[in-house]
Motif scaffolding. Structure first.
Motif, PDB file in Angstrom:
ATOM      1  N   CYS A 163      52.504  42.889  38.723  1.00 53.05           N
ATOM      2  CA  CYS A 163      51.192  42.256  38.918  1.00 53.05           C
ATOM      3  C   CYS A 163      50.170  43.255  39.462  1.00 53.05           C
ATOM      4  O   CYS A 163      48.980  43.184  39.120  1.00 53.05           O
ATOM      5  N   TYR A 187      43.591  44.812  34.066  1.00 48.68           N
ATOM      6  CA  TYR A 187      42.677  43.709  33.761  1.00 48.68           C
ATOM      7  C   TYR A 187      41.928  43.316  35.041  1.00 48.68           C
ATOM      8  O   TYR A 187      42.255  42.314  35.684  1.00 48.68           O
ATOM      9  N   LYS A 198      39.176  41.901  35.711  1.00 45.51           N
ATOM     10  CA  LYS A 198      38.545  40.571  35.755  1.00 45.51           C
ATOM     11  C   LYS A 198      39.564  39.486  36.096  1.00 45.51           C
ATOM     12  O   LYS A 198      39.192  38.407  36.556  1.00 45.51           O
ATOM     13  N   TRP A 199      40.845  39.775  35.852  1.00 47.27           N
ATOM     14  CA  TRP A 199      41.891  38.814  36.133  1.00 47.27           C
ATOM     15  C   TRP A 199      42.681  39.173  37.395  1.00 47.27           C
ATOM     16  O   TRP A 199      43.745  38.614  37.658  1.00 47.27           O
ATOM     17  N   PHE A 239      43.696  36.296  39.695  1.00 47.36           N
ATOM     18  CA  PHE A 239      44.815  35.495  39.180  1.00 47.36           C
ATOM     19  C   PHE A 239      46.146  36.152  39.516  1.00 47.36           C
ATOM     20  O   PHE A 239      47.076  35.488  40.009  1.00 47.36           O
TER      21      PHE A 239
END
Length: 247
Positions: A106, A113, A115-116, A119
């Motif tokens: 992660c 990523y 932008k993620w 999350f």
């Protein structure tokens, strides 16, 4: 007259015999750290670290090491049951490898990523917190494993931990989801499905297929967190009541 004595030549032990003796010694050892399931765990740690090292630039090596480590997760459980080598250390060790490997993946995905990133941060936080609290509640209750805690009050967790097929499907699908997100950073993979003008690669098709499993796994993590919180609160209430009664 001098007499000569013939010295007997010791028999050479074949490498096969030595290997069999070594395996037999491992099976009979009382050293928890040398139990076969825990040795498999050490191999998983090595493979996980290797995957972390290659993650930024070598996707094929990374995915091979990472998914092989995850496959061995199922193997060590079978070995523990078959050999009678289930231990509290092994249960804790196994869970920590799972949580740490996914969490480190992660970290990289959050860089790939941006932008993620939130999350991936939240997913890792919920995953670690829920499993840690669930295992801690199981340990306090006296269970040798987080998989053997009393699950009679929660049908979802009961199904999750008592059905090996469900457990394997959920864990494998979840790891495949993260692995495919990782692979998509480097490309779509072999084109296998064409919809109109758009060609879908293998990595994206697998990602779409296992997305419901990833979502379901996250829901189960939240249920873990909720039920473990209730268990810990119940233990606290029982201890407070016992203390009050003693006074």
């Amino acid at each position: 007259m001098a007499t000569t004595t013939s010295a007997s030549t010791p028999k050479k032990v074949s490498s096969e015999t030595q290997t069999i003796d070594s395996l037999d010694a491992l099976l009979k050892t009382n050293n928890i750290f040398l139990f076969i399931p825990n040795i498999i765990g050490y191999i998983r740690v090595f493979l996980s670290i290797a995957s972390f090292y290659f993650m930024p630039t070598h996707p094929k090596i990374t995915i091979f090491c990472y998914l092989t480590s995850e496959f061995l997760d199922a193997l060590d459980g079978h070995a523990a049951r078959a050999l009678g080598q289930s231990t509290k250390f092994g249960a804790m060790f196994d869970m920590l490898i799972d949580r740490c490997s996914t969490m480190c993946l992660c970290f990289v995905l959050a860089m790939f990523y941006p932008k993620w990133a939130l999350f991936f941060q939240l997913w890792a936080a919920i995953d670690v917190a829920s499993h840690w609290l669930h295992l801690h509640a199981a340990t306090v209750k006296g269970s040798e494993s987080h998989k053997k805690i009393d699950l009679s009050g929660n049908p979802i967790l009961r199904l999750y931990y008592t059905s090996r097929k469900v457990l394997f499907t959920m864990c494998a699908g979840n790891e495949l989801w993260f692995s495919m997100v990782y692979m998509l950073h480097f490309g779509e993979g072999p084109a296998i499905l064409t919809i109109g003008k758009y060609a879908l690669g293998l990595w994206r098709v697998i990602l779409y297929a296992v997305t419901p499993i990833m979502v379901g796994k996250q829901i189960i993590s939240l249920i873990h967190l909720y039920t473990a919180s209730l268990d810990m609160a119940a233990l606290d209430e029982a201890e407070r009541a016992k203390t009050a009664k003693a006074k």
